[in-house]
Motif scaffolding. Structure first.
Motif, mmCIF file in Angstrom:
data_model
loop_
_atom_site.group_PDB
_atom_site.id
_atom_site.type_symbol
_atom_site.label_atom_id
_atom_site.label_comp_id
_atom_site.label_asym_id
_atom_site.label_seq_id
_atom_site.Cartn_x
_atom_site.Cartn_y
_atom_site.Cartn_z
ATOM 1 N N GLU A 72 15.169 0.473 1.850
ATOM 2 C CA GLU A 72 14.589 -0.715 2.500
ATOM 3 C C GLU A 72 15.208 -2.016 2.000
ATOM 4 O O GLU A 72 15.629 -2.847 2.796
ATOM 5 N N ASP A 93 12.125 4.353 0.070
ATOM 6 C CA ASP A 93 11.242 3.188 0.049
ATOM 7 C C ASP A 93 10.786 3.041 -1.407
ATOM 8 O O ASP A 93 9.992 3.846 -1.899
ATOM 9 N N ILE A 95 8.926 0.851 -3.014
ATOM 10 C CA ILE A 95 7.466 0.655 -3.109
ATOM 11 C C ILE A 95 6.935 0.642 -1.678
ATOM 12 O O ILE A 95 7.290 -0.244 -0.893
ATOM 13 N N ASP A 96 6.144 1.626 -1.317
ATOM 14 C CA ASP A 96 5.483 1.578 -0.015
ATOM 15 C C ASP A 96 4.063 1.092 -0.282
ATOM 16 O O ASP A 96 3.371 1.621 -1.151
ATOM 17 N N GLY A 97 3.683 0.059 0.489
ATOM 18 C CA GLY A 97 2.396 -0.594 0.211
ATOM 19 C C GLY A 97 2.601 -1.718 -0.791
ATOM 20 O O GLY A 97 1.817 -1.876 -1.729
ATOM 21 N N THR A 98 3.642 -2.509 -0.576
ATOM 22 C CA THR A 98 3.944 -3.605 -1.515
ATOM 23 C C THR A 98 2.797 -4.613 -1.600
ATOM 24 O O THR A 98 2.490 -5.128 -2.681
ATOM 25 N N GLU A 165 -2.734 1.964 11.615
ATOM 26 C CA GLU A 165 -2.108 0.791 10.987
ATOM 27 C C GLU A 165 -2.909 -0.451 11.345
ATOM 28 O O GLU A 165 -3.081 -0.760 12.515
ATOM 29 N N ILE A 167 -2.188 -3.568 10.020
ATOM 30 C CA ILE A 167 -1.412 -4.674 9.439
ATOM 31 C C ILE A 167 -1.660 -5.939 10.258
ATOM 32 O O ILE A 167 -2.088 -5.855 11.411
ATOM 33 N N TYR A 195 -7.563 2.780 7.028
ATOM 34 C CA TYR A 195 -6.228 2.202 6.800
ATOM 35 C C TYR A 195 -6.036 1.991 5.308
ATOM 36 O O TYR A 195 -6.717 1.183 4.681
ATOM 37 N N GLY A 197 -3.062 1.161 3.809
ATOM 38 C CA GLY A 197 -2.095 0.109 3.486
ATOM 39 C C GLY A 197 -0.780 0.666 2.975
ATOM 40 O O GLY A 197 0.065 -0.072 2.459
ATOM 41 N N SER A 198 -0.586 1.969 3.110
ATOM 42 C CA SER A 198 0.698 2.601 2.775
ATOM 43 C C SER A 198 0.888 3.760 3.750
ATOM 44 O O SER A 198 0.124 4.724 3.732
ATOM 45 N N ALA A 199 1.896 3.615 4.600
ATOM 46 C CA ALA A 199 2.150 4.662 5.601
ATOM 47 C C ALA A 199 2.477 5.990 4.914
ATOM 48 O O ALA A 199 2.048 7.056 5.361
ATOM 49 N N ASP A 223 9.634 4.316 5.551
ATOM 50 C CA ASP A 223 8.166 4.430 5.431
ATOM 51 C C ASP A 223 7.718 5.884 5.599
ATOM 52 O O ASP A 223 6.712 6.294 5.030
#
Ligand code: IPD
Ligand code: CA
Ligand code: CA
Ligand code: CA
Length: 284
Positions: A72, A93, A95-98, A165, A167, A195, A197-199, A223
């Motif tokens: 990413e 990725d 950090i997923d859910g940064t 999602e 977002i 949800y 917050g991290s796919a 993701d």
């Protein structure tokens, strides 16, 4: 061509590297970090996203010099469009859910996948905050901390918990009504909507049966790549929201315990989007 033994070696190396990267992840989660804004003010990145991607990419490149990389933050720097070739390609990725990571919310993870000849063969999702390591090698099942995991057996949306999602819609003006229309349908039909917050963790939750299904659009390959393989290896299905064939490079994702449930979500999307488009026409 990579043999089964090669893939096992790639997996073992990537797994130990991801665990090592987890130590850096934890330092950033608990300590100070530099936060920058990307294109939109809800899309954030930290110095730890970059540090972790650097460690993973450099170490994997050193060990496997002929492999390719789609990460990413590297893609964000070069502004290149990622292309998946037949070569072994690591999809990362860091950090997923940064946004969760920055807020101190533990739903955040590292996601690492390997595709060979465009087929996902390795998936690793690691949440160092709660010490959960999800792994899969194609054809060998899915595991959470080395214990086998399975999707639920649920075939009915009305009996399902569904990950979606949620977002920010602030920058999504054009398709706002479509997204809200689908959400309303999910609220009306399912047993509950979630949800995290991290796919990536959302997909891992489908794989372990903590939710029955997931539907998300506008995702990127990094993701979902690891999570898609982990869901498949846990006995689940992953299909595309609209297209006939699932494409990890253009992921509009429906992941579910089984084909029946996935197809029910797909049909619901078709019907709901149609209703929304009709409403648009009557307004103009
Ligand atoms: C995001 C997370 C989030 C999803 C977004 C992604 P990032 O990834 O997976 O759950 O809703 O679409 O961009 O930016 O935190 O790596
Ligand atoms: Ca991001
Ligand atoms: Ca992500
Ligand atoms: Ca990320």
């Amino acid at each position: 061509m990579s043999s089964e033994l090669d893939i096992k070696n790639y997996f073992e190396y990537a797994k130990s590297l991801t665990l090592k990267a987890g130590e850096i992840f934890k330092c950033g989660f608990e300590g100070d970090k530099i936060v920058e804004t990307k294109e939109y003010d809800w899309d954030l990145v930290t110095d730890y996203d970059k540090k972790i991607e650097d460690l993973l990419t450099k170490s994997l490149r050193e060990k496997f010099p002929d492999h390719e990389f789609i990460g990413e933050e590297t893609m964000a720097d070069t502004k290149e469009t990622p292309v998946l070739t037949d070569k072994p390609t690591w999809i990362i990725d860091p950090i997923d859910g940064t946004v969760n990571y920055i807020n101190g919310n533990p739903n955040t993870c590292i996601s690492v996948a390997l595709a060979i000849c465009k087929e996902l063969v390795i998936g690793i999702i690691y949440n160092p905050i709660v010490s959960e390591l999800y792994t899969a090698i194609k054809g060998q099942g899915a595991f959470l901390n080395d214990k086998p995991i399975k999707t639920t057996c649920n075939t009915e949306l009305r009996k399902s918990i569904m990950e979606v999602e949620l977002i920010s819609l602030r920058s999504r003006v054009r398709d706002r009504d479509i997204r809200l229309g689908r959400l309303e349908a999910y609220f009306n039909i399912t047993r509950g909507v979630r949800y995290l917050g991290s796919a990536a963790i959302g997909l891992a939750y489908v794989a372990r049966g903590a939710v029955d299904c997931l539907q998300m659009d506008f995702l990127q390959s990094w993701d979902v790549a690891a999570g898609v393989l982990i869901v498949r290896e846990a006995g689940g299905t992953v299909i595309a929201t609209k297209e006939d064939e699932y494409n990890v490079m253009k992921p509009r994702t429906i992941a579910a315990a089984n084909e029946t449930l996935a197809m029910e979500i797909k049909q619901l999307i078709v019907d709901t989007d149609l209703k929304t488009m009709r409403k648009r026409l009557t307004k103009t």
